[in-house]
Design a protein around this motif. Structure first.
Motif, mmCIF file in Angstrom:
data_model
loop_
_atom_site.group_PDB
_atom_site.id
_atom_site.type_symbol
_atom_site.label_atom_id
_atom_site.label_comp_id
_atom_site.label_asym_id
_atom_site.label_seq_id
_atom_site.Cartn_x
_atom_site.Cartn_y
_atom_site.Cartn_z
ATOM 1 N N LYS A 40 0.554 -1.615 0.227
ATOM 2 C CA LYS A 40 -0.282 -0.357 0.035
ATOM 3 C C LYS A 40 1.220 1.549 0.108
ATOM 4 O O LYS A 40 1.926 1.145 0.751
ATOM 5 N N LEU A 41 0.715 2.532 -0.954
ATOM 6 C CA LEU A 41 1.137 3.425 -0.858
ATOM 7 C C LEU A 41 0.607 4.191 0.317
ATOM 8 O O LEU A 41 -0.458 4.673 0.710
ATOM 9 N N PRO A 42 1.612 4.757 0.799
ATOM 10 C CA PRO A 42 1.880 6.365 1.826
ATOM 11 C C PRO A 42 0.850 7.410 1.034
ATOM 12 O O PRO A 42 1.487 7.414 -0.341
ATOM 13 N N ALA A 43 0.115 7.282 1.999
ATOM 14 C CA ALA A 43 -1.432 8.261 1.455
ATOM 15 C C ALA A 43 -0.581 9.239 0.338
ATOM 16 O O ALA A 43 -1.147 10.046 -0.713
ATOM 17 N N PRO A 44 0.280 10.308 0.567
ATOM 18 C CA PRO A 44 0.997 11.217 -0.304
ATOM 19 C C PRO A 44 1.234 10.221 -1.871
ATOM 20 O O PRO A 44 0.850 11.453 -2.669
ATOM 21 N N ALA A 45 1.722 9.502 -1.570
ATOM 22 C CA ALA A 45 2.563 8.963 -2.534
ATOM 23 C C ALA A 45 1.079 8.327 -4.118
ATOM 24 O O ALA A 45 1.021 7.991 -5.127
ATOM 25 N N HIS A 46 -0.263 8.049 -2.414
ATOM 26 C CA HIS A 46 -1.084 7.743 -3.328
ATOM 27 C C HIS A 46 -1.867 9.057 -4.092
ATOM 28 O O HIS A 46 -1.955 8.530 -5.288
ATOM 29 N N VAL A 47 -2.034 9.557 -3.456
ATOM 30 C CA VAL A 47 -2.651 11.256 -3.955
ATOM 31 C C VAL A 47 -2.386 11.549 -5.238
ATOM 32 O O VAL A 47 -2.551 12.078 -6.374
ATOM 33 N N LEU A 48 -0.919 11.346 -5.218
ATOM 34 C CA LEU A 48 0.419 12.155 -6.615
ATOM 35 C C LEU A 48 -0.136 10.938 -7.514
ATOM 36 O O LEU A 48 0.231 11.243 -8.753
ATOM 37 N N ASN A 49 0.302 9.308 -7.344
ATOM 38 C CA ASN A 49 0.530 8.952 -8.452
ATOM 39 C C ASN A 49 -1.585 8.537 -8.834
ATOM 40 O O ASN A 49 -1.477 8.718 -10.295
ATOM 41 N N GLU A 50 -2.458 8.851 -8.530
ATOM 42 C CA GLU A 50 -3.661 8.787 -8.772
ATOM 43 C C GLU A 50 -3.758 10.318 -9.965
ATOM 44 O O GLU A 50 -4.274 10.181 -11.029
ATOM 45 N N ALA A 51 -3.297 11.560 -9.491
ATOM 46 C CA ALA A 51 -2.727 12.476 -10.093
ATOM 47 C C ALA A 51 -2.104 12.537 -11.340
ATOM 48 O O ALA A 51 -2.788 12.521 -12.615
ATOM 49 N N LEU A 52 -1.526 11.760 -11.068
ATOM 50 C CA LEU A 52 -0.495 11.913 -12.520
ATOM 51 C C LEU A 52 -1.180 10.421 -13.189
ATOM 52 O O LEU A 52 -1.276 10.740 -14.943
ATOM 53 N N ALA A 53 -2.285 9.471 -12.888
ATOM 54 C CA ALA A 53 -3.387 8.281 -13.749
ATOM 55 C C ALA A 53 -3.636 9.413 -14.059
ATOM 56 O O ALA A 53 -4.390 9.201 -15.519
ATOM 57 N N PHE A 54 -4.879 10.336 -13.615
ATOM 58 C CA PHE A 54 -5.704 11.205 -14.643
ATOM 59 C C PHE A 54 -5.046 11.969 -15.685
ATOM 60 O O PHE A 54 -5.022 12.093 -17.232
ATOM 61 N N LEU A 55 -3.904 12.873 -15.545
ATOM 62 C CA LEU A 55 -2.761 13.575 -16.248
ATOM 63 C C LEU A 55 -2.289 12.573 -17.351
ATOM 64 O O LEU A 55 -2.112 13.188 -18.601
ATOM 65 N N LEU A 56 -1.876 11.294 -17.604
ATOM 66 C CA LEU A 56 -2.121 10.141 -18.751
ATOM 67 C C LEU A 56 -2.679 9.726 -19.262
ATOM 68 O O LEU A 56 -3.251 10.517 -20.291
ATOM 69 N N GLU A 57 -4.416 9.768 -18.248
ATOM 70 C CA GLU A 57 -5.330 9.552 -19.609
ATOM 71 C C GLU A 57 -5.682 10.992 -20.592
ATOM 72 O O GLU A 57 -6.112 10.575 -21.444
ATOM 73 N N LEU A 58 -5.770 12.221 -19.875
ATOM 74 C CA LEU A 58 -6.349 13.479 -20.390
ATOM 75 C C LEU A 58 -4.875 13.658 -21.790
ATOM 76 O O LEU A 58 -5.293 13.722 -22.589
ATOM 77 N N THR A 59 -4.286 13.286 -21.462
ATOM 78 C CA THR A 59 -2.849 13.480 -22.209
ATOM 79 C C THR A 59 -3.013 12.452 -23.379
ATOM 80 O O THR A 59 -2.829 12.747 -24.468
ATOM 81 N N ALA A 60 -3.335 10.996 -22.738
ATOM 82 C CA ALA A 60 -3.562 10.041 -24.116
ATOM 83 C C ALA A 60 -4.483 10.173 -25.364
ATOM 84 O O ALA A 60 -4.430 10.472 -26.218
ATOM 85 N N LEU A 61 -5.213 11.055 -24.938
ATOM 86 C CA LEU A 61 -6.887 11.883 -25.022
ATOM 87 C C LEU A 61 -6.306 13.077 -26.413
ATOM 88 O O LEU A 61 -6.207 12.051 -27.866
ATOM 89 N N ALA A 62 -5.642 13.589 -25.993
ATOM 90 C CA ALA A 62 -4.721 14.642 -26.767
ATOM 91 C C ALA A 62 -4.254 14.296 -27.759
ATOM 92 O O ALA A 62 -3.979 14.606 -28.494
ATOM 93 N N LEU A 63 -2.876 12.706 -27.120
ATOM 94 C CA LEU A 63 -1.987 12.490 -28.933
ATOM 95 C C LEU A 63 -2.969 11.311 -29.445
ATOM 96 O O LEU A 63 -3.067 12.077 -30.681
ATOM 97 N N LEU A 64 -4.183 11.010 -29.391
ATOM 98 C CA LEU A 64 -4.789 10.166 -30.126
ATOM 99 C C LEU A 64 -5.555 11.540 -30.801
ATOM 100 O O LEU A 64 -5.593 11.431 -32.437
ATOM 101 N N ALA A 65 -5.989 12.643 -30.678
ATOM 102 C CA ALA A 65 -6.624 13.463 -31.190
ATOM 103 C C ALA A 65 -4.842 14.242 -32.706
ATOM 104 O O ALA A 65 -5.659 14.815 -33.358
ATOM 105 N N ALA A 66 -4.401 14.702 -31.572
ATOM 106 C CA ALA A 66 -3.370 14.827 -32.067
ATOM 107 C C ALA A 66 -2.789 14.330 -33.546
ATOM 108 O O ALA A 66 -2.636 14.608 -34.653
#
Length: 121
Positions: free
Chosen positions: A2-28
């Motif tokens: 189990k990730l420590p709470a701050p690492a969990h939040v950072l990893n979840e935020a990164l996951a969201f950014l990666l998902e948005l980036t994936a959509l932008a890359l597909l559009a590009a």
């Protein structure tokens, strides 16, 4: 693990950014692929829309349909793999490699973290 709470939040935020980036890359990719305007516009809109729909139906935390872990990971691999291939196709192989590696590490950490949380460990 189990990730420590701050690492969990950072990893979840990164996951969201990666998902948005994936959509932008597909559009590009869709915008840069065909020579005429209408197919460009269709691919630039339809490709990320299809990926977002697939993700929302099967891979999102509140997905419409529940898949076993292997199915969720397959959807994520398809979306992130397509985005990585799209970035490679628009002449950015170094960035494509970096995006792919970050997406794999992030997904692996999130999967292990969620399973540990579900199992109480």
């Amino acid at each position: 693990m189990k990730l420590p709470a701050p690492a969990h939040v950072l990893n979840e935020a990164l996951a969201f950014l990666l998902e948005l980036t994936a959509l932008a890359l597909l559009a590009a990719w869709g915008w840069q692929t065909p020579d005429s305007l209408l197919p460009r516009l269709l691919l630039a809109v339809a490709t990320p829309a299809a990926a977002a729909t697939l993700w929302g139906l099967f891979a999102a935390p509140k997905a419409r349909f529940s898949l076993p872990l292997a199915g969720v990971l397959a959807v994520k691999a398809l979306v992130f793999g397509s985005a990585t291939a799209a970035l490679y196709a628009i002449a950015q192989p170094g960035w494509a490699l970096a995006f792919g590696v970050v997406a794999v590490v992030n997904t692996a950490l999130a999967t292990v973290d969620r399973r540990a949380g579900r199992d109480g460990g």
